[in-house]
Structures are given as C-alpha cells and as structure tokens.
Design a protein around this motif. Structure first.
Motif, PDB file in Angstrom:
ATOM      1  N   SER A 277       0.821  -1.215   0.000  1.00  0.00           N
ATOM      2  CA  SER A 277       0.000   0.000   0.000  1.00  0.00           C
ATOM      3  C   SER A 277       0.858   1.271   0.000  1.00  0.00           C
ATOM      4  N   THR A 278       1.939   1.293   0.796  1.00  0.00           N
ATOM      5  CA  THR A 278       2.832   2.461   0.813  1.00  0.00           C
ATOM      6  C   THR A 278       3.542   2.642  -0.525  1.00  0.00           C
ATOM      7  N   ALA A 279       3.920   1.538  -1.169  1.00  0.00           N
ATOM      8  CA  ALA A 279       4.567   1.645  -2.488  1.00  0.00           C
ATOM      9  C   ALA A 279       3.623   2.261  -3.512  1.00  0.00           C
ATOM     10  N   ARG A 280       2.356   1.833  -3.478  1.00  0.00           N
ATOM     11  CA  ARG A 280       1.380   2.414  -4.400  1.00  0.00           C
ATOM     12  C   ARG A 280       1.192   3.906  -4.132  1.00  0.00           C
ATOM     13  N   LYS A 281       1.124   4.294  -2.870  1.00  0.00           N
ATOM     14  CA  LYS A 281       0.977   5.706  -2.539  1.00  0.00           C
ATOM     15  C   LYS A 281       2.180   6.528  -2.988  1.00  0.00           C
ATOM     16  N   MET A 282       3.404   6.024  -2.840  1.00  0.00           N
ATOM     17  CA  MET A 282       4.608   6.725  -3.268  1.00  0.00           C
ATOM     18  C   MET A 282       4.621   6.931  -4.771  1.00  0.00           C
ATOM     19  N   MET A 283       4.215   5.923  -5.542  1.00  0.00           N
ATOM     20  CA  MET A 283       4.165   6.056  -6.988  1.00  0.00           C
ATOM     21  C   MET A 283       3.180   7.142  -7.397  1.00  0.00           C
ATOM     22  N   GLN A 284       2.028   7.148  -6.730  1.00  0.00           N
ATOM     23  CA  GLN A 284       1.048   8.183  -7.050  1.00  0.00           C
ATOM     24  C   GLN A 284       1.584   9.575  -6.743  1.00  0.00           C
ATOM     25  N   ARG A 285       2.261   9.749  -5.637  1.00  0.00           N
ATOM     26  CA  ARG A 285       2.812  11.046  -5.272  1.00  0.00           C
ATOM     27  C   ARG A 285       3.918  11.482  -6.229  1.00  0.00           C
ATOM     28  N   VAL A 286       4.760  10.544  -6.658  1.00  0.00           N
ATOM     29  CA  VAL A 286       5.826  10.867  -7.615  1.00  0.00           C
ATOM     30  C   VAL A 286       5.234  11.350  -8.933  1.00  0.00           C
ATOM     31  N   GLU A 287       4.184  10.661  -9.382  1.00  0.00           N
ATOM     32  CA  GLU A 287       3.532  11.081 -10.619  1.00  0.00           C
ATOM     33  C   GLU A 287       2.955  12.483 -10.487  1.00  0.00           C
ATOM     34  N   GLN A 288       2.338  12.777  -9.353  1.00  0.00           N
ATOM     35  CA  GLN A 288       1.801  14.117  -9.146  1.00  0.00           C
ATOM     36  C   GLN A 288       2.897  15.180  -9.158  1.00  0.00           C
ATOM     37  N   LEU A 289       4.035  14.887  -8.521  1.00  0.00           N
ATOM     38  CA  LEU A 289       5.146  15.832  -8.491  1.00  0.00           C
ATOM     39  C   LEU A 289       5.724  16.055  -9.882  1.00  0.00           C
ATOM     40  N   GLU A 290       5.795  15.016 -10.693  1.00  0.00           N
ATOM     41  CA  GLU A 290       6.309  15.165 -12.048  1.00  0.00           C
ATOM     42  C   GLU A 290       5.421  16.090 -12.870  1.00  0.00           C
ATOM     43  N   LEU A 291       4.103  15.904 -12.697  1.00  0.00           N
ATOM     44  CA  LEU A 291       3.189  16.793 -13.418  1.00  0.00           C
ATOM     45  C   LEU A 291       3.361  18.241 -12.978  1.00  0.00           C
ATOM     46  N   GLN A 292       3.559  18.468 -11.709  1.00  0.00           N
ATOM     47  CA  GLN A 292       3.734  19.820 -11.203  1.00  0.00           C
ATOM     48  C   GLN A 292       5.051  20.429 -11.674  1.00  0.00           C
ATOM     49  N   THR A 293       6.133  19.689 -11.711  1.00  0.00           N
ATOM     50  CA  THR A 293       7.455  20.216 -12.106  1.00  0.00           C
ATOM     51  C   THR A 293       7.524  20.558 -13.578  1.00  0.00           C
TER      52      THR A 293
END
Length: 650
Positions: free
Chosen positions: A538-554
């Motif tokens: 579950s934590t791995a899935r959450k980290m992937m989602q957060r990384v994707e969000q950060l990439e979109l923002q950057t």
C-alpha cells in the motif's frame, strides 16, 4: 489415616441432599398431598409396563392360568375328586375368573410407548387394546361358559376349557422373569421341566379316561380294576397313571403291550409326542450347556487352548502346574479378569456407572487421586485392569521401569529384599504402590524406576492403571494434572527422592505441548508477516502516485523558470549598453524626452535636461532593484516547491 476424603465428600453431599429434600417436603406438603391424591385417582390411573407393579401382577397371573391348565383336566378325568370337593373347586374357579377380569381391566389401562414417551390418554389406550389380538383372546377366555352347568350338570368342569386361552399372559410373565433373573440358564431348565410336567399330567389324565372307557382291568395295558382296594384310592390312581405316562413319553419302555385299537392309537400318538419332547429336551439342554460354556469363556480365559499350547511347546511340569493352579483359582473363586469384554455391549453410561460402583471406593483410597474431579475418576475407573497373582510371584522388581501403578483389592503383598526372603513391610487390602512411576516428575532420582521388590504372599487380586491411560486421560484435565504432579513432588520430597534443580519446580512440558505452542507462535508470525507485506504494498502504491503528481507539477515550473531567466539576461544586456553611453543612447534619450508631455508650463532647456538625466538615472537604479527582486522571488518559489515536495513525501 487411610480414610478417604473422597468418601467424606460423598457422605457430606448425600447429607446435604437429604436435608434439602426434607426442607422441600416441609415447604410443599400440600402440593405433594395433591399429587398423591391425583395418582390414586381411579379416572387417571395408568400402569407403566416397565414398572415393578406390572411385573408383580404378571407373576400373580401365573397361578390362575396354571390352575386352569392342571385342575380342569384333572377334575374331568378323575371324577371322584370332582364329586368329593366340588365346593372347593367352584370357589377356586371363580376366584381365578376374578383375576381374569382384573387382568382385562389392567389391559385397558396399560400404557404404551410412542416415540419413546408413555401414552396416558385413556381413549388411545382403550382403542389400542381393543384392536389388538390379545383383547380377543381375553374376551374369549371370559365367556360365561359356566352356564352350560345348567344343562350338562355341575360335575362337568370341561365347559371351562376356554380358560386355557389366557396362556399368552403366562408366556409374557415367564419371558420377563427370564430377563430379570440372575440365573437365566437355571430358569430355562425349570421352565422346560414345568412344560414337561404339564404334558405328562395331561397324558396321565387321558390314559385314566381311556382305561375307564375300555374298562379298568380289561387287559394288562389299562389301569387295574378299581374294585381292588390296592388300586381304589384316588391318590394311587393318579400316581400310577403319572408313572405310566412318564414311561411312555420318556421312551423308557417296560410297559405292557397294547391289545386294542384304541391302545395302539394312544401309544402311537404318545410316541410321536415323545420324540418331539425328547428332541426339545435335548436341544434345550444343549443350548443351556453351550450358553454356560460361552459364559465361562467370556468370564475366564480358555484353559484348554493354553494347556494344548503348553504341551506342544514341552513346557516344564512345574510351570504347567503353576498355570493350572492359576486357572483353578479363577474358577473356584469366580475371579473375573475380562470385565471390559463382558461389559462392552452396554452403553458407555452404564459401563461407567458399573465401574464406578465396583472400583471407585478402591480408587479413591489412592493418595494422589484424593480431591480430584468426579469426571476424572469416572474415566480412570474404566481404565482399571484386574490382575491375579499366584503365591510367590513378583509383581515388580527393583530397577524395573514403571509402566503402571497397582491397587490391592484382595490379598497380601510383601516388600522384600533382593534375596526374596527378608521382608521389610506387608501391604494389605486397600494399599497401593507404583503411583509415582506413572507420573513424569522432573527431578525424580529414581528415574521412574521401581525402588523395591513386591512379591505376592498368597493369591492376590490387584487393579493396574497404565501410564498411557493416565496420560491420555490427564490431557483433558490440565488442572488435575498439575495437582497430581504437585502431590507426587510432595511425596518424593518426603522420601528424599527429589532433586533440586536451578530451573525450579516448573512444569515439564511434553513434546506435544511444545509443538502446539510453536505452531501457535508460527501462526502469529505468519499473520504479522502478511500484514507487513500488505502495508508495504500500500505504501509503495501511494509513493508512486505522489511521484507522478510531483512530475506533473514540475513540468509547468520548468517553463516558468526558463522564461524568467531569459528576461533577466536581456535586461542585463540593456543595462550594460546604457552604462557605455553611445550616441544611439543619447538620441534615444532625446526622443524619449521629446515624447514626454509637459507639465505646468515650459521650462528652460538647461533645467529640463538636468531633470531628465536625473530621472533616467533613477530609472536605471530602479531596473537594477527589480532584477534583484525577481531573482529573490524565483529562489523563494523554488524553495517553497521543494518544501511542498518534501511534505508530500512525508
């Protein structure tokens, strides 16, 4: 003090129960009186066929039925007896008829079982009895055939022959007696002799009547002439006929040869009946003997097989004599060594009840079993095995590994030295030994081995309880197990046979207990591991989602930062050009001065030029400040974005 605390508890509980019953009787005397009155109410009176009252009534009914079977034919054939005691016979006849009537009434009120429950509805009982075949026979046996006395005379008891139809009641009574008696084989023989006696009695009466029909003394085969004083007495007549009938039916012979057709027919019929009687007698006696042998084989071991084995193996005469003496002791004193096989057909509840009544007083005398649970002792009594030891035989020897404990039921045992002669102590009825060897007590110096030689002085009856049976039973009673082990440690401590260990007197876990404990801990660890794996996923899935969000923002932030940097470069180049101050710059400045509108009148050229130069210098300074502010704001934006990214990661 060998008095059992267990027995005291039983007596105390029994006294308490009696006291409670007396209190209940004092508190509710009126209700019990009402119940008694309802039980005695004739309208609701019902008989249970399994009760003692019904069984007693069946035994009473045997008397009138046997009376009719024996006396009616006797009075019919020996008319002298009928004429001499007619009043007595009539009184007995109608007393028997009264019993027949009462038996019919009881038939209407005899309950029956339906789905295991006693039916007490009188209407249902009446319907069931009236639809049964027994009701028809009972009514037929009560028909007033005595009215024929008015036509045939009072001395014709044969009119009461319908009273024989109540014989089914006697068969039912005999069957119930056979199931209740403690000696069924003896009862079967007695019942067979009763049937034979009635048959010989009837045959003797018919023989006397046939002799009367042919004529007394007409030939040697018939009864002698009654005019002879020797054969005139009624008692002599009956005994002679009974003896003659016995000779015929037992096929003994020594009877005069017949001379008339009637005599030949009578003898032929008797011979056929004798064959059936002889076959029934032989068969019944054979069944009785075989059942006795089966009983002996169940109660006692088969001696014949053992003797044949000893002979085939050429065992010494001394050892054969010991075996024979042991068997002889069992048979003479009725010692039973196969109790479990005898009672195996009973349900477990009845087996337990019998074993408790037989063995519980003996088992409760054992010290380690005192104050134990009732259910534990009830299971242990089923495990007791009776054993019989001959004189001089060793029950156990010093150094042997103990696999069972012993309780002395009868006889005497001696604790002897290694020489087998010196006696240290004598154990009698109620004593026990070997109880410590069946408990695996930690620190036992003897190591569960026998510490003494026990030898039987005479024939001794013992009960043995194996270690396996005790261990299996104690698995279901952990509290009792701890209690028994504690008592065993106390006994070993008093004897000085218990070693003190560093680990203390903690409970010794068995292999099975350890395996169960390890399995339980393994299951707990597996459950925890599964939870950790699920959390990691579950934590791995959450980290992937957060990384994707950060990439979109950057992606948006990179375009903004690039445009700001290019503008700063262009502004810096313009500042440098202005600082050089070429002609083009002055011309541009003049154009800018000319394009500026005038405010509140005209001024001089010198004044206007000075003022415009001052304003331009201020503008250049302001541009430099704005560039620095842009750089600072860009750095602050980058810092805030990095802080937001860290927060999201956290």
């Amino acid at each position: 003090m060998n008095t059992s605390r267990w027995a005291r508890l039983f007596t105390w509980q029994h006294m308490n129960k009696n006291g409670e019953e007396e209190e209940n009787k004092e508190q509710e005397p009126k209700e019990k009186k009402k119940e008694e009155t309802t039980k005695l109410n004739w309208k609701e009176w019902i008989i249970d066929s399994s009760e003692e009252y019904y069984y007693t009534w069946l035994q009473i009914m045997i008397l009138p039925i046997c009376y009719n079977w024996v006396i009616i034919i006797f009075r019919t054939c020996f008319y002298a007896i009928e004429e001499k005691f007619v009043a007595t016979w009539l009184t007995l006849d109608y007393i028997c008829d009264l019993f027949y009537v009462l038996d019919t009434v009881i038939g209407f009120r005899t309950g029956f079982l339906e789905q295991g429950i006693l039916v007490r509805d009188l209407s249902l009982l009446k319907k069931r009895y009236m639809r049964s075949s027994r009701f028809k026979w009972d009514i037929a046996s009560l028909l007033p055939t005595d009215l024929l006395y008015l036509k045939l005379g009072i001395h014709t008891p044969l009119v009461r022959v319908n009273r024989f139809l109540r014989t089914g009641r006697m068969n039912e009574a005999l069957d119930r007696m056979e199931t209740r008696t403690s000696y069924p084989n003896t009862f079967r023989v007695a019942k067979l002799m009763l049937y034979i006696f009635v048959l010989i009695h009837w045959n003797a009466c018919v023989y006397f009547s046939l002799s009367n029909y042919i004529g007394f003394g007409a030939d040697p085969w018939v009864y002698p002439n009654i005019s002879d004083p020797e054969f005139a007495a009624t008692r002599r007549q009956y005994f002679y006929c009974f003896w003659f009938s016995t000779l015929i039916l037992t096929t003994v012979g020594d009877t005069p040869p017949p001379e008339r057709e009637e005599e030949y027919l009578f003898l032929v019929a008797d011979m056929l009946i004798a064959v059936l009687v002889f076959a029934s007698v032989v068969g019944s006696m054979g069944d009785v003997i075989s059942s006795l042998r089966d009983r002996d084989n169940v109660f006692f071991p088969n001696h014949e097989l053992v003797k044949g084995y000893l002979r085939s193996r050429r065992i010494s005469k001394e050892l054969q004599k010991r075996v024979n003496d042991w068997y002889q002791h069992l048979h003479i004193n009725k010692k039973i060594t196969r109790e479990n096989e005898i009672l195996q057909h009973l349900p477990i509840t009845l087996q337990t009840a019998i074993a408790v009544s037989v063995h519980l007083p003996t088992l409760s005398k054992v010290t380690i079993f005192q104050n134990c649970e009732n259910s534990l002792l009830e299971q242990l009594v089923l495990k007791l095995t009776p054993q019989v030891y001959s004189p001089g035989e060793y029950v156990c020897k010093k150094g042997d590994v103990g696999h069972e404990m012993y309780i002395i039921k009868e006889g005497k045992l001696a604790v002897v030295a290694d020489d087998g002669v010196t006696q240290f102590a004598v154990l009698g009825e109620g004593n026990f030994f070997g109880e410590i060897s069946i408990l695996n007590i930690k620190g036992n110096k003897s190591g569960n081995r026998r510490t003494a030689n026990i030898r039987s002085i005479g024939y001794s009856d013992l009960f043995s309880l194996s270690k396996e049976d005790l261990t299996e039973t104690l698995l279901e009673y952990p509290a009792a197990k701890r209690l028994l082990e504690e008592k065993g440690r106390q006994i070993l401590t008093k004897m000085g046979m218990l070693e003190e260990t560093d680990e203390g007197e903690g409970e010794v876990e068995k292999t099975e207990d350890k395996v169960k404990r390890l399995e339980a801990s393994l299951e707990a660890l597996q459950t925890k591991l599964a939870r950790l794996i699920a959390e990691l996923e579950s934590t791995a899935r959450k980290m992937m989602q957060r990384v994707e969000q950060l990439e979109l923002q950057t992606e948006g932030w990179e375009g903004i930062v690039a445009e700001g940097a290019q503008g700063e470069i262009e502004e810096r180049e313009k500042v440098k050009e202005r600082e050089i101050g070429d002609g083009e710059g002055e011309g541009e400045r003049k154009k800018e001065d000319e394009e500026e509108p005038e405010v509140e009148g005209e001024r001089g050229e010198g004044d206007g030029g000075e003022e415009s130069l001052g304003e331009k210098e201020k503008n250049v300074g302001g541009n430099e400040k704005s560039e620095k502010e842009k750089e600072e704001t860009g750095e602050e934006l980058i810092k805030t974005e990095t802080q937001d990214q860290k927060r999201d990661e956290i």
